[in-house]
Design an enzyme around this catalytic site. Structure first.
Site, PDB file in Angstrom:
ATOM      1  N   HIS A   1      -7.925   7.153   0.404  1.00  0.00           N
ATOM      2  CA  HIS A   1      -8.800   5.985   0.665  1.00  0.00           C
ATOM      3  C   HIS A   1      -9.331   5.375  -0.644  1.00  0.00           C
ATOM      4  CE1 HIS A   1      -9.945   8.049   4.714  1.00  0.00           C
ATOM      5  NE2 HIS A   1      -9.006   7.136   4.940  1.00  0.00           N
TER       6      HIS A   1
ATOM      7  N   ARG B   1       0.857  -1.185   0.000  1.00  0.00           N
ATOM      8  CA  ARG B   1       0.000   0.000   0.000  1.00  0.00           C
ATOM      9  C   ARG B   1       0.893   1.235   0.000  1.00  0.00           C
ATOM     10  NH1 ARG B   1      -3.114   3.020   4.801  1.00  0.00           N
ATOM     11  NH2 ARG B   1      -4.208   4.479   3.470  1.00  0.00           N
TER      12      ARG B   1
ATOM     13  N   GLU C   1      -9.502  -3.344   1.846  1.00  0.00           N
ATOM     14  CA  GLU C   1      -8.455  -2.761   1.007  1.00  0.00           C
ATOM     15  C   GLU C   1      -7.388  -3.802   0.661  1.00  0.00           C
ATOM     16  OE1 GLU C   1      -8.684   0.250   4.133  1.00  0.00           O
ATOM     17  OE2 GLU C   1      -7.956   1.685   2.658  1.00  0.00           O
TER      18      GLU C   1
END
Ligand code: ADP
Length: 399
Positions: free
Chosen positions: A180, A91, A384
């Site tokens: 996000h 990420r 996620e």
């Protein structure tokens, strides 16, 4: 194919190992307090109980080394050799305008990520460090970067530009980026699935309400606006962030309270929002508890919070022209019936009708609206990590 997903913060690190043959999670865990006293690893294999390993971890290399050691462990592990893990999905918070989708990491990508440090000085450095350490410790794996900003790169200029001289956008990249993205993308895709329609056909407003919080307007699978901007400070009131603010307050406060630029930035990010108004906590469980016992500042903080989310939902309904569903996700969106109820209150005019009995639920994918509601209200737990794992697999398969 087994894939490791890493989310590396400045003093913490979250990980999950996926078996992509059925997208099951083989193991997950987190390391906290890296570089601080009391660092530990919490690890869980499948549905087994968590184990805690307390270990001095002065830096990320030691922390990731311990994660790898745990994944290889005879009792707690899920692989015999790290070579079983073909790829690692990382990420990464900020890719500026450089990437609108995930990428296989190479030297050019690393250079681009370093250039984005000035846009995300708190987030990108630990993300980059995580990649460097994993590349060193897992040299045979492919590494993929999945960006928080990528999904919002479809925003039109009308939405992403600030009304500053255009020259400053060109010179410094000052614009709204949004964050996000992986979460908004995941829940908007699930929403289309729940509505039984193609992603390209639906218009949804997604409310990611966690410690950090943002709302996005998604038209046919594309983000057309979102509440966070140049940094994650803009938009909603958050746990400790002020959200939207007249920019004139900043120099005024700097002068009155003798703050420099670093101090004001830290103040607006860490001492404001629900914490600043309630003076109780940034954690909604604590603030809701205090409000229920009659603490008026806690009640005020909650009502300001609900109002801001509702205001953004209204604005994005106008941006989209029509709305098929409003989605609630992340810590608070998934777990607080009060937030959902209070946000949906007064939205009857646009066809929102929350079923209060159905709304008494936590953390499950469920339609919360009454049967004839024109606009559906959906609770969708975000994931996620799964999006990161899927993008990673996709890129590895195609190279
Ligand atoms: P982040 O990933 O941004 O750190 P999360 O999505 O985990 O945050 O959300 C954390 C927040 O969710 C907590 O600060 C808390 O306010 C809220 N939260 C979690 N569980 C509950 C609950 N049961 N009731 C109310 N709020 C909750």
């Amino acid at each position: 194919m087994k894939i490791l997903v890493i989310n590396c913060g400045s003093s913490s690190l979250k990980y999950q190992v996926f078996d992509m043959s059925d997208e099951s999670v083989l193991a997950k865990g987190l390391v906290e307090k890296i570089g601080l006293p009391g660092s530990f690893l919490k690890h869980r294999r499948g549905d087994e109980d968590n184990i805690i390993v307390e270990r001095n971890m002065p830096n990320h290399e030691v922390a990731i080394g311990l994660v790898i050691g745990t994944l290889l462990d005879e009792k707690q592990g899920v692989v015999k050799s790290m070579d079983e893990i073909l790829a690692v999905g990382h990420r990464v918070v900020h890719a500026g305008e450089r990437y609108a989708s995930s990428v296989l990491i190479n030297d050019d990508v690393m250079q681009a990520l370093r250039q984005c440090i000035e846009l995300a000085p708190l987030h990108n450095p630990p993300n980059i460090m995580g990649i460097e350490v994993c590349e060193k410790l897992m040299p045979n794996a492919k590494h993929v970067a999945v960006f928080d900003t990528a999904f919002h790169q479809t925003m039109p200029q009308t939405a992403y530009l600030y009304a500053l001289p255009l020259e400053l956008y060109k010179k410094h990249g000052i614009r709204r980026y949004g964050f996000h993205g992986t979460s908004h993308r995941y829940v908007s895709e699930r929403a289309a699935h729940m509505l039984g329609r193609a992603v390209s056909e639906v218009k949804v407003i997604t409310c990611h309400l966690g410690n950090g919080a943002s709302v996005a307007a998604i038209d046919g699978g594309k983000s057309i606006d979102t509440s966070m901007g140049f940094t994650p400070l803009e938009g909603l009131m958050m746990g400790t962030r002020s959200g939207d603010l007249d920019p004139a307050v900043v120099p005024f406060l700097m002068e009155k309270e003798s703050m420099n630029s670093e101090q004001i930035s830290s103040f607006l990010n860490k001492k404001c929002g629900v914490m600043g108004i309630s003076e109780v906590s940034s954690d909604f469980r604590v603030v809701e508890g205090a409000a229920a016992k009659g603490n008026e500042q806690a009640q005020l903080a909650l009502h300001m919070y609900y109002y801001r989310v509702r205001k953004y939902v209204g604005a994005y309904a106008a941006a989209l022209g029509s709305v098929d569903a409003i989605v609630f996700t992340a810590g608070l969106g998934e777990n607080s019936p009060e937030v959902r109820e209070e946000v949906c209150k007064h939205l009857g005019f646009m066809g929102v009708e929350l079923d209060l009995a159905k709304n008494r639920v936590r953390g499950k994918e469920v339609d919360l609206s009454s049967e004839n509601a024109k606009v559906k209200v959906l609770l969708i737990p975000t994931n996620e990590e799964l999006i990161i794992a899927r993008d990673t697999k996709g890129l590895v398969d195609s190279h």
